[in-house]
Design a protein around this motif. Structure first.
Motif, short mmCIF file in Angstrom:
data_model
loop_
_atom_site.label_atom_id
_atom_site.label_comp_id
_atom_site.label_asym_id
_atom_site.label_seq_id
_atom_site.Cartn_x
_atom_site.Cartn_y
_atom_site.Cartn_z
N ARG A 41 -29.48 -17.58 8.36
CA ARG A 41 -28.24 -18.27 8.03
C ARG A 41 -28.57 -19.76 8.00
O ARG A 41 -29.09 -20.29 8.97
CB ARG A 41 -27.16 -17.96 9.06
N HIS A 96 -21.55 -21.03 4.20
CA HIS A 96 -22.11 -19.81 4.78
C HIS A 96 -23.13 -19.24 3.80
O HIS A 96 -22.77 -18.55 2.86
CB HIS A 96 -20.99 -18.79 5.05
N ILE A 153 -17.97 -13.62 -2.18
CA ILE A 153 -19.43 -13.66 -2.26
C ILE A 153 -19.83 -14.46 -3.49
O ILE A 153 -19.29 -14.26 -4.58
CB ILE A 153 -20.02 -12.24 -2.35
N LEU A 165 -24.27 -11.04 4.91
CA LEU A 165 -23.06 -11.81 4.59
C LEU A 165 -21.82 -11.07 5.07
O LEU A 165 -20.88 -11.70 5.61
CB LEU A 165 -22.99 -12.08 3.09
#
Length: 158
Positions: free
Chosen positions: A9, A50, A76, A98
């Protein structure tokens, strides 16, 4: 190969993420053609907080991100695996990471958009439990877009 895979991440300023996104953008120019600028406006790096980069050994080979779409939903974005590494379930690994992250942040749903011409992407999302939905904004009326949704609430298994 499984033992050599690391998912990290990262922040949007990560050089590996930026390089992978540049490759993705070049790839998408060939698919989106004249619509590329339309789609590109929704993919600027400042929209993402993210992101995941997939490494095989120490080589960055894939990426994905999500952005907050609403209080319950993330979208996404920026899913990409380098051509030489496709077919090895790396995109599924990125997608699952994710999903896990979104669930940790207590989101209930994931949505996404892809091109009707990107058959591997369509297959990826279908095999991972995503259902086709009517196109959401800003993709309403865009004939080349296919939108998906998956419920990931805290009680859902992946």
């Amino acid at each position: 190969m499984e033992d050599n895979i690391t998912l990290k991440r990262i922040q949007s300023c990560n050089e590996d993420f930026i390089a992978l996104v540049k490759e993705l953008d070049e790839y998408l120019k060939g698919i989106n053609g004249e619509e590329h600028d339309f789609f590109n406006q929704f993919n600027t790096l400042d929209l993402f907080h993210h992101m995941v980069v997939c490494y095989v050994e120490d080589t960055p080979v894939g990426t994905g991100a999500f952005k907050v779409a609403s209080e319950e939903t993330v979208e996404i974005k920026r899913m990409y695996v380098k051509p030489n590494y496709r077919g090895k379930n790396l995109a599924t690994n990125i997608l699952k990471e994710l999903e896990k992250w979104a669930r940790e942040l207590r989101f209930e749903n994931i949505v996404l958009e892809t091109s009707k011409d990107m058959l591997p992407a369509l297959n990826l999302y279908r095999k991972n439990g995503y259902d086709i939905i009517p196109n959401f904004q800003p993709y309403k009326g865009i004939a080349s877009s296919v939108c998906f949704k998956k419920k990931i609430g805290l009680n859902m298994l992946t």
